[in-house]
Enzyme design. Sequence first.
Site, PDB file in Angstrom:
ATOM      1  N   GLU A  92       0.819  -1.223   0.000  1.00 57.79           N
ATOM      2  CA  GLU A  92       0.000   0.000   0.000  1.00 57.79           C
ATOM      3  C   GLU A  92       0.850   1.268   0.000  1.00 57.79           C
ATOM      4  O   GLU A  92       0.506   2.245  -0.669  1.00 57.79           O
ATOM      5  CB  GLU A  92      -0.917  -0.002   1.228  1.00 57.79           C
ATOM      6  CG  GLU A  92      -1.861   1.188   1.283  1.00 57.79           C
ATOM      7  CD  GLU A  92      -2.794   1.113   2.485  1.00 57.79           C
ATOM      8  OE1 GLU A  92      -3.436   2.130   2.775  1.00 57.79           O
ATOM      9  OE2 GLU A  92      -2.883   0.047   3.113  1.00 57.79           O
ATOM     10  N   ASP A  93       1.961   1.252   0.716  1.00 57.09           N
ATOM     11  CA  ASP A  93       2.718   2.491   0.935  1.00 57.09           C
ATOM     12  C   ASP A  93       4.009   2.594   0.129  1.00 57.09           C
ATOM     13  O   ASP A  93       4.704   3.605   0.215  1.00 57.09           O
ATOM     14  CB  ASP A  93       3.060   2.621   2.433  1.00 57.09           C
ATOM     15  CG  ASP A  93       1.805   2.812   3.279  1.00 57.09           C
ATOM     16  OD1 ASP A  93       0.773   3.229   2.710  1.00 57.09           O
ATOM     17  OD2 ASP A  93       1.861   2.535   4.483  1.00 57.09           O
TER      18      ASP A  93
END
Length: 748
Positions: A92-93
């Site tokens: 996600e990051d």
Amino acid sequence: MTAISIIESKSNKVELPRWLEECLLNQHSDHSDPDATLICRAFNFAYKLHEGQLRKSGEPYIAHPIAVASLLRNLGGDSVTIAAGFLHDVVEDTEVTPEEIEEMFGGQVRQLVEGVTKLSKFNFSSTTERQAENFRRMFLAMATDIRVIVVKLADRLHNMRTLDHLKPEKQRRISQETREIFAPLANRLGIGRFKWELEDLCFKYLEPDDYEEIKTLIAERRTDREARITQVTETLRSRLEQLKVNVIELEGRPKHLYGIYQKMQRQQKEFNQIYDIAAFRIIVETNEECYRALAVVHDAFKPIPGRFKDYIGLPKPNRYQSLHTTVVGLNGRPIEIQIRTLEMHQIAEYGIAAHWKYKETGTSNPELSSEDTKFTWLRQLLEWQKDLNDAQEYMECVKDNLFEDDVYVFTPDGDVISLAQGASPVDFAYRIHSEIGNHMKGARVNGRWSMLSKPLENGDIVEIVTQKNSRPSLDWLNFVVSPTARNRIRQWYKRSHRDENIIRGRDLLEKEMGKSGFEALLKSETMQAVARRCNYHSVEDLLAALGYGEITQNHVVNRWRDIVKEQQPIEEAEIISEEDVEISNYTSNNVRDKGKSPIIGVEGMLYHIAGCCKPLPGESIMGAVTLSSRGISIHTHGCHNVKKVPKERIIPVNWNTQGEAGKPFTYPVDIQIEAMDRVGVLKDILARLSDRGINVRNAGVKTGRNKPALISLSLDIRDRQQLEYIFQGIKSMSDTLHICRVINSGDR
């Protein structure tokens, strides 16, 4: 340079837990095992990817994955689970892909990381839709590997512990979601340690004043409470030793803050009126000693009738086992006491994670290894996932069925069936089998005839009486609580009205495609191909689905056009006629007065939208010069009222999709909805329209005894795409039977 020295060289230091520090120091030794190596590689990889990232608190981001991995390790998680704890945010990051995770750490780690990852890189039309899709994905991943939700719970717990650094509105939003979804999930999985802490943290942010008040009151009475706990503990320990009950642990402790608050709210009492704010736990060696200890407790203190529960003989769905009793203690105050074995206690504290510990020690317990009854609630959620397409309805279903405790009832053969709180005999019948529900005539509860709407209670013995000619009633939708029962009733109604639905579907398609050659079209190979492309076995199935709103006529026509183009490309001719065109009262003077026209090609001329076809942006249009003073009439291509209009009276026109200052024009559209007749159905539909920013000009409802409700709505719509979006939203409601656009021929 090792990961430890790298961290120590940074200005923002991260304190490593001792277990991780030892793991990193020993990773290159001759005695390092593969599990420890996997954990170390996952940490090093996560540290490198998150380097330079900071949390809202200002600390390095890697502190969060370390905390999550530590929580998982304390639960007894294996190396794959702990590795996923380190890596749960990298997809996600960062720019790392799931494929890279699998290549480096294996398929299981990838599966856990993907299951936990939010769908932040996808576009959704609303926050509710995003939230619903996140949970749909998470539950599907849980069905494959239950460790997904354990990693997610650890992630959420640490985020809740560090929520102080976010804005108040975000604190409340996250806390509300945690209270409604994640704390009940922890309860469903039996992870009591997570559940209690999550609930108290949510309490802190959602009801801060009450939280501080109860916290202060408990602290003020600590001395008095500890004295009573010591006295009761000594009395029980002495009695148990006399009867040679082997006690592993005997302790009393205050209940968690949110539990006390809930009891105050439930009983409508002040704090000083709640006496049983402490609970006692007796842990013994065997099941037999549990019942012997119970006899000792009831001999030492007077039991309160109706306050005894045997979760050993009848465990909860999350595998929780214990004896619960409430007795009158010192000074007439009630005392809650739980009695269990050490193994039961581990399951009560760690829930589903407890089997990791027992697996390592070699304990073989059929209850721990059985997969048949362990996750009935999860299988139900997955089944409801198929039935509920609407995001808001799905989220309400998840919250209701995760949060409520189950009711345990018995079949006449003694089989235990768990149902949601408030479930009726109808819910029970559909839980056993759809055909039993569809042919249900009545129900006997504990040997007596019962009202079908009466909620069942724990321990009820339920017998369903069926009859071949019996059929579901629309009234059942007013009291069934399970989405499965509601959906099966709705499906039966649709199937039983198949002939009516086929006729309705024919009418809808005929209006869309025209009467000329329609019968031949239905029997053609092209329409058979359309049915197959829409995933129906026959044209009749397609018409029935069209009739009850499972598919729209626009979708059918688009598939037909695609197939025709594939078979033989043709030029689409304009249909014109000589007939004069009668029109609706609707005009666009309100926008034309501003010097802007929603129709390109009629600037400066009088025009109106024809009431016979009421075209919307997104539909192909043409202009017809009328012989009256009404100017130019705007029709859809193929409208039957312009078949004989001479070519010289046809003018090319197009939609102007932008209004004054970029604001889109809107057009009045009438729709009609057939829905199950229940209280609040119109309110729910209007709420969905409001959520989508749709203005409702007028609304009306017609009802009849044991018939669907007929709801008429007048809406302001921008274009055909928005109308289709609205149709999909309303169709996905479980109460909706049919929805269509209404073009009143009386307006022509």
